[in-house]
Design a protein around this motif. Structure first.
Motif, mmCIF file in Angstrom:
data_model
loop_
_atom_site.group_PDB
_atom_site.id
_atom_site.type_symbol
_atom_site.label_atom_id
_atom_site.label_comp_id
_atom_site.label_asym_id
_atom_site.label_seq_id
_atom_site.Cartn_x
_atom_site.Cartn_y
_atom_site.Cartn_z
ATOM 1 N N GLY A 18 72.015 57.594 56.487
ATOM 2 C CA GLY A 18 70.780 57.989 57.177
ATOM 3 C C GLY A 18 70.116 59.279 56.726
ATOM 4 N N VAL A 19 70.562 59.876 55.607
ATOM 5 C CA VAL A 19 69.866 61.082 55.127
ATOM 6 C C VAL A 19 68.625 60.635 54.347
ATOM 7 C CG1 VAL A 19 70.056 63.230 53.799
ATOM 8 C CG2 VAL A 19 72.082 62.267 54.931
ATOM 9 N N VAL A 20 67.489 61.317 54.617
ATOM 10 C CA VAL A 20 66.213 60.941 53.991
ATOM 11 C C VAL A 20 65.786 62.021 52.988
ATOM 12 C CG1 VAL A 20 63.730 60.679 54.468
ATOM 13 C CG2 VAL A 20 65.419 59.544 55.931
ATOM 14 N N GLY A 21 65.382 61.587 51.794
ATOM 15 C CA GLY A 21 64.832 62.518 50.797
ATOM 16 C C GLY A 21 63.431 62.088 50.411
ATOM 17 N N TRP A 22 62.568 63.081 50.143
ATOM 18 C CA TRP A 22 61.169 62.805 49.793
ATOM 19 C C TRP A 22 60.860 63.234 48.366
ATOM 20 C CZ3 TRP A 22 58.938 59.892 53.327
ATOM 21 C CH2 TRP A 22 59.325 60.007 54.666
ATOM 22 N N GLY A 23 60.000 62.448 47.702
ATOM 23 C CA GLY A 23 59.569 62.808 46.350
ATOM 24 C C GLY A 23 58.073 62.581 46.197
ATOM 25 N N ASP A 24 57.428 63.433 45.391
ATOM 26 C CA ASP A 24 55.979 63.296 45.137
ATOM 27 C C ASP A 24 55.766 62.547 43.827
ATOM 28 O OD1 ASP A 24 53.193 63.654 45.001
ATOM 29 O OD2 ASP A 24 53.369 65.686 44.165
ATOM 30 N N MET A 80 79.082 57.213 49.823
ATOM 31 C CA MET A 80 77.731 56.927 50.331
ATOM 32 C C MET A 80 76.855 56.430 49.183
ATOM 33 S SD MET A 80 78.100 57.509 53.418
ATOM 34 C CE MET A 80 79.810 57.803 53.828
ATOM 35 N N SER A 81 75.773 55.757 49.551
ATOM 36 C CA SER A 81 74.895 55.243 48.495
ATOM 37 C C SER A 81 73.460 55.138 49.005
ATOM 38 C CB SER A 81 75.398 53.875 48.044
ATOM 39 O OG SER A 81 75.328 52.973 49.129
ATOM 40 N N ILE A 82 72.566 54.821 48.075
ATOM 41 C CA ILE A 82 71.150 54.677 48.438
ATOM 42 C C ILE A 82 70.973 53.329 49.144
ATOM 43 C CG2 ILE A 82 68.808 54.422 47.507
ATOM 44 C CD1 ILE A 82 69.650 56.395 45.263
ATOM 45 N N ALA A 83 70.424 53.377 50.358
ATOM 46 C CA ALA A 83 70.284 52.147 51.153
ATOM 47 C C ALA A 83 68.864 51.587 51.081
ATOM 48 C CB ALA A 83 70.659 52.418 52.610
ATOM 49 N N SER A 84 67.855 52.464 51.026
ATOM 50 C CA SER A 84 66.486 51.938 50.944
ATOM 51 C C SER A 84 65.573 52.903 50.187
ATOM 52 C CB SER A 84 65.927 51.652 52.344
ATOM 53 O OG SER A 84 65.848 52.857 53.073
ATOM 54 N N VAL A 85 64.538 52.298 49.597
ATOM 55 C CA VAL A 85 63.571 53.041 48.788
ATOM 56 C C VAL A 85 62.180 52.558 49.200
ATOM 57 C CG1 VAL A 85 62.752 53.460 46.432
ATOM 58 C CG2 VAL A 85 65.207 53.203 46.853
ATOM 59 N N ASP A 86 61.346 53.454 49.695
ATOM 60 C CA ASP A 86 60.012 53.060 50.181
ATOM 61 C C ASP A 86 58.939 53.948 49.570
ATOM 62 O OD1 ASP A 86 60.828 51.163 52.486
ATOM 63 O OD2 ASP A 86 62.028 52.980 52.819
ATOM 64 N N VAL A 87 57.781 53.348 49.330
ATOM 65 C CA VAL A 87 56.664 54.098 48.744
ATOM 66 C C VAL A 87 55.501 54.101 49.732
ATOM 67 C CG1 VAL A 87 55.033 54.234 46.815
ATOM 68 C CG2 VAL A 87 57.366 53.388 46.428
ATOM 69 N N THR A 88 54.933 55.268 49.988
ATOM 70 C CA THR A 88 53.756 55.381 50.867
ATOM 71 C C THR A 88 52.575 55.910 50.055
ATOM 72 O OG1 THR A 88 55.104 55.867 52.804
ATOM 73 C CG2 THR A 88 52.817 56.595 52.900
ATOM 74 N N THR A 128 53.974 58.975 47.869
ATOM 75 C CA THR A 128 55.213 59.630 48.302
ATOM 76 C C THR A 128 56.364 58.640 48.310
ATOM 77 O OG1 THR A 128 53.849 61.012 49.730
ATOM 78 C CG2 THR A 128 56.222 61.106 50.097
ATOM 79 N N LEU A 129 57.480 59.048 47.752
ATOM 80 C CA LEU A 129 58.681 58.210 47.715
ATOM 81 C C LEU A 129 59.650 58.680 48.800
ATOM 82 C CD1 LEU A 129 60.318 56.045 46.050
ATOM 83 C CD2 LEU A 129 61.379 58.003 44.900
ATOM 84 N N LYS A 130 60.243 57.699 49.477
ATOM 85 C CA LYS A 130 61.270 58.023 50.487
ATOM 86 C C LYS A 130 62.557 57.316 50.088
ATOM 87 C CE LYS A 130 62.153 57.182 55.426
ATOM 88 N NZ LYS A 130 61.682 56.331 56.560
ATOM 89 N N ILE A 131 63.638 58.071 49.943
ATOM 90 C CA ILE A 131 64.945 57.467 49.672
ATOM 91 C C ILE A 131 65.823 57.738 50.893
ATOM 92 C CG2 ILE A 131 67.033 57.578 48.237
ATOM 93 C CD1 ILE A 131 65.328 58.139 45.822
ATOM 94 N N THR A 132 66.452 56.675 51.413
ATOM 95 C CA THR A 132 67.326 56.827 52.576
ATOM 96 C C THR A 132 68.742 56.421 52.177
ATOM 97 O OG1 THR A 132 65.435 56.169 53.935
ATOM 98 C CG2 THR A 132 67.569 56.267 55.043
ATOM 99 N N THR A 133 69.720 57.234 52.530
ATOM 100 C CA THR A 133 71.114 56.920 52.176
ATOM 101 C C THR A 133 71.744 56.039 53.260
ATOM 102 O OG1 THR A 133 72.069 58.802 53.330
ATOM 103 C CG2 THR A 133 71.334 59.179 51.065
#
Ligand code: GCO
Ligand code: MG
Length: 408
Positions: A27-33, A1-9, A19-24
């Motif tokens: 389809g697993v989503v991780g959040w970062g501040d 598996m790998s990182i598919a998308s990186v979005d900033v809100t 807030t950073l959103k990383i989606t694999t």
């Protein structure tokens, strides 16, 4: 598996959060501040203009390798913008790993070392009566520790004292939406040094010896002024005196230590372990004040706190409202897992913020628990976030009575 998308809100439910959103790829989503108060857009740009494309296709499980790739690989190291951006990536990857494992993050950090995380609240008042009412209010809510800040006669609005009047405060926010430049405040260290010890004496008289009392000097004293202050307040048994002197001068703490046994805390403006090298190895502090959000994330904080543990130094992780609920959750998982936990700062977010960020941490009688949802336990509602547009805000600038710019 790998990182598919990186979005900033970037959203502003009463104050700005990045807030950073990383989606694999599965389809697993991780959040970062990545929130850096008053400089939010710089971190958002660092993430979306520089890091996002580097992350796509990487193995999301290689957290340590990704941390080193972003830290060493940049050549330009350290600094709050870089380290907040790395922190957000690191938090999001830990969130993903723990979600994949089906465990709350603290389990991956070694499991719980305690039942709950003791937190301190912010009590403030323009005068003693207002401060005393605020302390009473927090005690009624179950808090066992309060940070106390009060007005100083002769000075107007000063750091840490809520402008909105006395009482229990949930929405204290020092960054002001004041247009194109920061608001200005006035300061006089001499008046502060003469006023503050009497306030601690009255608090002890009124509330007894059980209450843990903390105080933040907010970098305003010179080394010798701080040494005098720390010595003067010894009889009132402070849990800690925070940021007595400007953070970048590590050796200033030597002078304070030579004169007093008041416990010292520092580090909310630090961003790597190197900022603490002298302070920890010479045992010049008692509490590490870094925010997970500003110090490179969970990977870096765990190493920093393990290093501090060797010297008998404990954690006091930064947790003002400029740390988003994602950053707060990251702190709580670490607090629960590490052995050398000291205390956790807790300034509850306002209702709008808690509509945008769905949290699972719980408060009970002065203690927080991160909850047992897999991952960090916080999810960003992107639709709700979209309703709150970024609004420029600045932390205030501080001047002495003669107009000289001073530390804020
Ligand atoms: C604290 C801090 C904050 C900072 C704020 C700046 O101890 O909580 O001093 O109140 O002033 O985080 O953005
Ligand atoms: Mg502080």
């Amino acid at each position: 598996m790998s990182i598919a998308s990186v979005d900033v809100t970037v959203t502003s439910p009463g104050r700005n959060f990045v807030t950073l959103k990383i989606t694999t790829s599965d389809g697993v989503v991780g959040w970062g501040d990545a929130t850096l108060n008053g400089r939010e857009l710089s971190v958002a740009s660092y993430l979306s203009d520089h890091l996002a494309s580097m992350l796509i296709g990487r193995d999301e499980d290689r957290i340590e390798d990704t941390w080193q790739y972003l830290y060493r690989g940049a050549y330009w190291r350290r600094g709050p913008v870089t380290m907040a951006a790395i922190a957000a990536v690191d938090m999001a990857l830990w969130d993903i790993k723990a979600k994949k494992a089906g465990m709350p993050l603290y389990q991956l950090l070694g499991g719980a070392s305690r039942d709950g995380v003791r937190v301190y609240a912010h009590a403030s008042g323009t005068d003693f009566e207002a401060l005393s009412n605020a302390i009473t209010g927090y005690r009624e809510l179950g808090f066992t520790a309060v940070r106390v800040q009060t007005g100083v006669p002769g000075l107007g609005q000063i750091y840490g004292v809520s402008a909105a009047g006395p009482g229990v405060r949930y929405d204290y926010e020092p960054a002001k939406r004041s247009g194109d430049r920061p608001a200005e405040e006035t300061w006089d260290t001499r008046q502060y040094l003469n006023h503050m010890p009497g306030i601690f004496s009255k608090i002890r008289e009124e509330f007894g010896t059980d209450l843990r009392i903390l105080h933040d000097g907010h970098h305003r004293m010179s080394p010798i002024e701080a040494a005098r202050f720390a010595k003067d307040v010894e009889p009132y048994d402070l849990f800690w005196l925070e940021d007595a002197t400007p953070g970048e001068d590590q050796t200033a703490l030597r002078l304070i230590r030579q004169h007093s046994t008041t416990p010292l805390a520092i580090g909310e403006v630090f961003n790597t372990v190197y900022d603490y090298q002298t302070l920890i190895t010479e045992r010049l502090i008692d509490y590490v004040r870094s925010a997970v959000t500003h110090t490179g994330g969970i990977t870096a904080m765990k190493k920093l706190l393990d290093f501090a543990a060797i010297y008998g130094i404990r954690s006091g992780i930064h947790g003002p409202t400029d740390i988003s609920p994602v950053g707060m959750a990251a702190a709580l998982h670490l607090d629960l897992a590490i052995h050398n936990f000291g205390i956790q700062e807790y300034m509850p977010h306002n209702e709008q913020t808690l509509e945008v960020f769905q949290t699972s941490f719980t408060f009970d009688k002065g203690f927080l628990h991160p909850g047992d949802q897999p991952g960090l336990g916080v999810e960003l509602d992107e639709e709700a976030a979209g309703a709150f547009e970024y609004t420029k805000a600045y932390l205030p600038v501080n001047r002495l009575l003669d107009g000289t710019v001073h530390d804020w």
